[in-house]
Scaffold this motif. Structure first.
Motif, PDB file in Angstrom:
ATOM      1  N   TYR A  37      43.119  40.152  38.979  1.00 22.74           N
ATOM      2  CA  TYR A  37      42.056  39.635  38.142  1.00 22.74           C
ATOM      3  C   TYR A  37      41.688  40.718  37.126  1.00 22.74           C
ATOM      4  CZ  TYR A  37      41.401  36.673  42.308  1.00 22.74           C
ATOM      5  OH  TYR A  37      41.590  35.818  43.377  1.00 22.74           O
ATOM      6  N   ARG A  50      48.758  35.257  40.306  1.00 24.56           N
ATOM      7  CA  ARG A  50      48.679  35.197  41.762  1.00 24.56           C
ATOM      8  C   ARG A  50      50.073  34.992  42.324  1.00 24.56           C
ATOM      9  NH1 ARG A  50      46.427  29.708  40.724  1.00 24.56           N
ATOM     10  NH2 ARG A  50      47.634  28.195  41.897  1.00 24.56           N
ATOM     11  N   TYR A  94      41.434  44.152  38.846  1.00 23.48           N
ATOM     12  CA  TYR A  94      41.132  44.129  40.271  1.00 23.48           C
ATOM     13  C   TYR A  94      42.192  43.305  41.003  1.00 23.48           C
ATOM     14  CZ  TYR A  94      36.383  45.194  38.565  1.00 23.48           C
ATOM     15  OH  TYR A  94      35.296  45.748  37.940  1.00 23.48           O
ATOM     16  N   CYS A  95      42.434  43.650  42.248  1.00 25.58           N
ATOM     17  CA  CYS A  95      43.218  42.743  43.075  1.00 25.58           C
ATOM     18  C   CYS A  95      42.345  42.274  44.234  1.00 25.58           C
ATOM     19  CB  CYS A  95      44.513  43.368  43.572  1.00 25.58           C
ATOM     20  SG  CYS A  95      44.349  44.493  44.956  1.00 25.58           S
ATOM     21  N   SER A  96      42.699  41.123  44.733  1.00 26.91           N
ATOM     22  CA  SER A  96      42.016  40.560  45.887  1.00 26.91           C
ATOM     23  C   SER A  96      42.888  39.439  46.423  1.00 26.91           C
ATOM     24  CB  SER A  96      40.635  40.027  45.505  1.00 26.91           C
ATOM     25  OG  SER A  96      39.928  39.594  46.660  1.00 26.91           O
ATOM     26  N   SER A  97      42.421  38.842  47.483  1.00 25.62           N
ATOM     27  CA  SER A  97      43.068  37.625  47.937  1.00 25.62           C
ATOM     28  C   SER A  97      42.750  36.520  46.931  1.00 25.62           C
ATOM     29  CB  SER A  97      42.566  37.248  49.330  1.00 25.62           C
ATOM     30  OG  SER A  97      41.153  37.125  49.316  1.00 25.62           O
ATOM     31  N   PHE A  98      43.458  35.387  47.069  1.00 23.15           N
ATOM     32  CA  PHE A  98      43.138  34.226  46.260  1.00 23.15           C
ATOM     33  C   PHE A  98      42.903  33.054  47.188  1.00 23.15           C
ATOM     34  CE2 PHE A  98      42.948  31.497  42.674  1.00 23.15           C
ATOM     35  CZ  PHE A  98      43.483  30.289  43.111  1.00 23.15           C
ATOM     36  N   ALA A 100      39.338  34.870  45.873  1.00 23.04           N
ATOM     37  CA  ALA A 100      38.869  36.227  46.115  1.00 23.04           C
ATOM     38  C   ALA A 100      37.773  36.244  47.175  1.00 23.04           C
ATOM     39  CB  ALA A 100      38.341  36.830  44.820  1.00 23.04           C
ATOM     40  N   TRP A 103      35.860  42.718  46.527  1.00 19.47           N
ATOM     41  CA  TRP A 103      36.393  43.462  45.395  1.00 19.47           C
ATOM     42  C   TRP A 103      36.438  44.953  45.687  1.00 19.47           C
ATOM     43  CZ3 TRP A 103      38.501  40.197  42.191  1.00 19.47           C
ATOM     44  CH2 TRP A 103      37.956  38.914  42.035  1.00 19.47           C
TER      45      TRP A 103
END
Length: 113
Positions: A37, A50, A94-98, A100, A103
């Protein structure tokens, strides 16, 4: 929830490349869709790309053909290769799960001559 550490940002000239890295913990990584993101000051955070557990990828229209997301489940890591960078790509990434769940601190990407 996922905990992440992002790295790889920096200052690059237009047309240049960067590779972002993200290492995740707190989840069984190989089961999760992961996303990159970005957020520019004054704007909403947006999903850039993603990748599913099986490797299916999706991209924001503005980065199609320039960015590539990949993952290494053995390393609990997700990557974003960014080529042909433009000034409008400047943001904190930023990365995160999807979707999110949490953070990290993000990594700044600045594209400027």
């Amino acid at each position: 929830q996922v905990q992440v550490v992002e790295s790889g940002g920096g200052l690059v000239q237009p047309g240049g490349s960067l590779r972002l890295s993200c290492t995740a913990s707190g989840i069984i990584f190989r089961f999760f869709t992961m996303g990159w993101y970005r957020q520019d000051p004054g704007k909403q955070r947006e999903l850039v790309a993603r990748i599913s557990p099986g490797g299916t990828t999706n991209y924001h229209d503005s980065v199609k053909g320039r960015f590539t997301i990949s993952r290494d489940n053995a390393k609990n890591s997700v990557y974003l290769q960014m080529n042909s960078l433009k000034p409008e790509d400047t943001a904190v990434y930023y990365c995160s799960s999807f979707p999110a769940s949490s953070w990290g601190q993000g990594t700044q990407v600045t594209v400027s001559s």
